[in-house]
Design a protein around this motif. Sequence first.
Motif, PDB file in Angstrom:
ATOM      1  N   GLU A  39       0.849  -1.269  -0.044  1.00 12.56           N
ATOM      2  CA  GLU A  39      -0.046   0.142   0.110  1.00 12.56           C
ATOM      3  C   GLU A  39       0.981   0.996   0.008  1.00 12.56           C
ATOM      4  N   TYR A  42      -0.966   8.606   0.216  1.00 11.08           N
ATOM      5  CA  TYR A  42      -1.167   9.619  -0.555  1.00 11.08           C
ATOM      6  C   TYR A  42      -0.049  10.858  -0.499  1.00 11.08           C
ATOM      7  N   LEU A 120      -4.372  14.894  -6.484  1.00 15.51           N
ATOM      8  CA  LEU A 120      -4.925  13.516  -6.214  1.00 15.51           C
ATOM      9  C   LEU A 120      -6.487  13.241  -6.087  1.00 15.51           C
ATOM     10  N   LEU A 124      -6.462   9.910  -9.398  1.00 19.25           N
ATOM     11  CA  LEU A 124      -6.269   8.564  -8.958  1.00 19.25           C
ATOM     12  C   LEU A 124      -7.254   7.662  -9.334  1.00 19.25           C
ATOM     13  N   ASP A 125      -8.697   8.147  -9.651  1.00 23.62           N
ATOM     14  CA  ASP A 125      -9.664   7.508 -10.048  1.00 23.62           C
ATOM     15  C   ASP A 125      -9.422   7.301 -11.734  1.00 23.62           C
ATOM     16  N   ARG A 155     -15.108   2.830  -5.304  1.00 27.37           N
ATOM     17  CA  ARG A 155     -14.958   2.589  -3.851  1.00 27.37           C
ATOM     18  C   ARG A 155     -15.505   1.046  -3.558  1.00 27.37           C
ATOM     19  N   TYR A 167      -4.723  -0.597  -8.612  1.00 24.23           N
ATOM     20  CA  TYR A 167      -4.943  -0.402  -7.154  1.00 24.23           C
ATOM     21  C   TYR A 167      -6.448  -0.042  -6.713  1.00 24.23           C
ATOM     22  N   ASN A 169      -8.534   2.475  -4.398  1.00 23.53           N
ATOM     23  CA  ASN A 169      -8.237   3.720  -3.795  1.00 23.53           C
ATOM     24  C   ASN A 169      -9.033   3.906  -2.520  1.00 23.53           C
ATOM     25  N   GLU A 171      -9.943   6.320  -0.152  1.00 25.60           N
ATOM     26  CA  GLU A 171      -9.893   7.885  -0.018  1.00 25.60           C
ATOM     27  C   GLU A 171     -10.062   8.426   1.236  1.00 25.60           C
ATOM     28  N   ILE A 176      -3.615   4.030  -1.187  1.00 25.77           N
ATOM     29  CA  ILE A 176      -4.031   2.897  -2.259  1.00 25.77           C
ATOM     30  C   ILE A 176      -3.286   1.603  -2.019  1.00 25.77           C
TER      31      ILE A 176
END
Length: 289
Positions: A39, A42, A120, A124-125, A155, A167, A169, A171, A176
Amino acid sequence: MNLKIKEFQSILSSTNTSYKFLLFYSLINILKKDPKISEIKYRELVKNILKLAWFPCFQFSLKFRDQDRIKSVLDKLTKNVNLDLKIKQPNNKIIKKIEEEIDALLSVKENYEMVDSLLLKYVLDRLIRPFYPSLKNVPESGENSILKKKIEIFRNKNEFIKNKPIYFNLEKEKKIILDKDWRDYIVLHYDFLELWVISEWENYMKLHNPSVENLKDKLKIPIINREALTRSRNFWDKIIFKDQIKCIFSKQIFNKNNYHIDHYICWNFLAHDDEWNLIPILSSKNLDK
């Protein structure tokens, strides 16, 4: 290893900022340093993104699109940073100092929140969007945008297991979770993937830097190659021993103790230490320069 290579090949497409390139380049660099990591927080991603952006923004003064705010953010963050860290050819000491400055800047809550929100919040998405078939024709913005699918798709742990992106995420936890197979794939193919992301980023940057020399090398973290300078020094020692060679700037004659090796065309323009561009310069003149 059941990996969606076709989808993976699309992760850097459809972009109008540098954020995807910086994120993916940061991700693979973190994995290169720690191949068993499961992992990534951020903060670690942000730190690496700023380091990668530092050299194109400062040492090479590359131009970015108006909507690409990475340079303006770095300018704002580093307004009180020593100018030498922004303009000098980096060595190991300078790179370490840059990393320390970035750490110090991100330790200020307001700084970290600003950069985190910019870099981010969406990327990230968006980077892993190609892995989710249900998002194929979903618009980037508006009432039915992919942002509205965040809870339903990005999610959702079952969606992650089914679609197997790079990965997951988390949030709320600001981190991640890496898919193990993708992690191993990236570690195994790092050299190829670095060439790929640099090439894609270069194509994007060419739009606003059409006449910049050696653009590709200006997007990579500089490789500190002292060996090239040593080879050049040994070469010129032999020449100077045999002939009376003069400094092109001072016209003084060299001896083995009064000169430095430096770039004829400055490093900030070419971003390399190729021997054809390394010449002897009188030590005092080089220090003045």
